[in-house]
Design an enzyme around this catalytic site. Structure first.
Site: not given
Ligand code: EPU
Length: 336
Positions: A164, A236, A332
């Site tokens: 990012r 995010s 972000e």
């Molecule tokens: N989780 C929780 N509770 C929840 C949801 C998620 O604890 O209600 C935890 C879980 O441990 C899960 C982890 O969060 O395994 C990761 O969740 P997710 O796979 O949805 O990914 P993220 O790290 O939260 C990132 C990007 C997203 C992207 C997803 C998928 C960033 C800041 N965000 O989210 O990007 O779609 O991975 O690759 O890196 C965006 O930038 O707008 C965006 C949506």
């Protein structure tokens, strides 16, 4: 070039905030942009260049000039047996580009399906999802230097990409260059990236190709993330934080299930969504702003939120996460 005075930004921010800007300028070519950059009045004003506004929070009306590119087009620069190089106008919709590439059989960005925003922002923010980052396929970034109006082409190395982050996003380089075009290199024989989360299970029993991967990603995103057309949001709100190993080991003693993704021998990345969830903040509201229940990394405009509601909720989240975990979340979304 189009110029509007006292212009509503409702259609230019995915939080759907009805804020106004003193001036809104849209340029259609590099020549237009150069003309704008020479204008004395323009140069004397506070200026903010935006894309589709899918990563922006307007805290209030903007007393200056909001600049937007209308440079579009997808030009094929080269094609051989292995792949293609495409030069794309910064204002082209990101997902239209992904769709176009998938239909043509050009791989590399299919995991980035359905991300709101424009191509210029993809190169500035190094958008990423499901194990892929835009920088994996970026070859060059074409820019216009704001001070001189000269064209400057950045190689991928010069863009200094990481999670990012890019040269363009670093605060000391903010306001030096406007991105006019991005050159992407796509492959005719791509290696599919299916290891992230539940992507593989979504594809179980299906033929795996660019189209089915795109469909699976769209389905996963629709199940977790709010559609900004229906519920204002900017994806995010925070980035996933990096922790030194000692901090991580200390937290792990109290929270054995804290997620960790190795970065190198000294730091690990953890999940901001998990931290926010563990603070019990899902559904928390300030005014019309709320923490989204299915993905707490996202703040939504539930009901006529103001920019200040959203900023105040973000601040509460930061405070709660810091108090519980001693981790400072970084945003972000850019607040203006
Ligand atoms: N989780 C929780 N509770 C929840 C949801 C998620 O604890 O209600 C935890 C879980 O441990 C899960 C982890 O969060 O395994 C990761 O969740 P997710 O796979 O949805 O990914 P993220 O790290 O939260 C990132 C990007 C997203 C992207 C997803 C998928 C960033 C800041 N965000 O989210 O990007 O779609 O991975 O690759 O890196 C965006 O930038 O707008 C965006 C949506």
């Amino acid at each position: 070039m189009k110029i509007y005075e006292n212009y509503s930004l409702l259609k230019h921010n995915t939080f759907k905030l009805d804020v106004k800007t003193r001036w809104f300028v849209e340029y259609e070519s590099e020549d237009d942009l150069r003309k704008l950059l020479k204008d004395e009045y323009f140069r004397s004003q506070p200026i903010q260049h935006i894309g589709q506004g899918s990563n922006l929070l307007f805290r209030s009306d903007f007393d200056g000039v909001i600049v937007h590119s209308a440079i579009k087009g997808i030009e094929k620069l080269e094609e051989d047996a292995t792949g293609v190089r495409l030069k794309i106008g910064a204002a082209e919709s990101w997902d239209s580009l992904v769709k176009h590439c998938v239909e043509k059989g050009w791989g590399g960005i299919e995991n980035l399906s359905a991300i709101p925003g424009e191509v210029g922002a993809s190169a500035c923010q190094n958008i990423g999802a499901y194990g892929t980052e835009a920088s994996d396929c970026i070859d060059e970034v074409h820019t216009c230097a704001i001070e001189t109006g000269e064209k400057r082409i950045f190689t991928r190395e010069e863009c200094d990409y990481s999670y990012r982050r890019s040269f363009f996003k670093q605060s000391e380089n903010n306001g030096l260059f406007y991105i006019t075009h991005v050159v992407y290199r796509l492959s005719k024989h791509p290696e599919f990236k299916l290891d992230y989360g539940d992507l593989k299970s979504r594809l179980a029993g299906k033929t795996i190709n660019l189209q089915t991967i795109r469909e699976a990603i769209i389905a996963i995103r629709e199940s977790k993330l709010p559609d900004p057309e229906k519920l204002g949001n900017a994806g995010s709100f925070f980035v996933n934080p990096y922790l030194c190993i000692a901090h991580y080991e200390g937290l792990k003693k109290h929270y054995p299930d804290i997620p960790h993704y190795p970065v190198n021998g000294e730091v690990v990345k953890t999940s901001a969504a998990w931290l926010i969830d563990r603070c019990g903040l899902k559904g928390k509201t300030v005014g019309g702003a709320a923490v989204y229940e299915k993905q707490p990394l996202v703040i939504v405009n539930r009901k006529n939120a103001t920019g200040e509601d959203i900023a105040a909720l973000a601040e509460e989240i930061r405070r709660a996460v810091y108090e519980k975990f001693k981790i400072e979340l970084q945003t972000e979304v850019l607040s203006i």
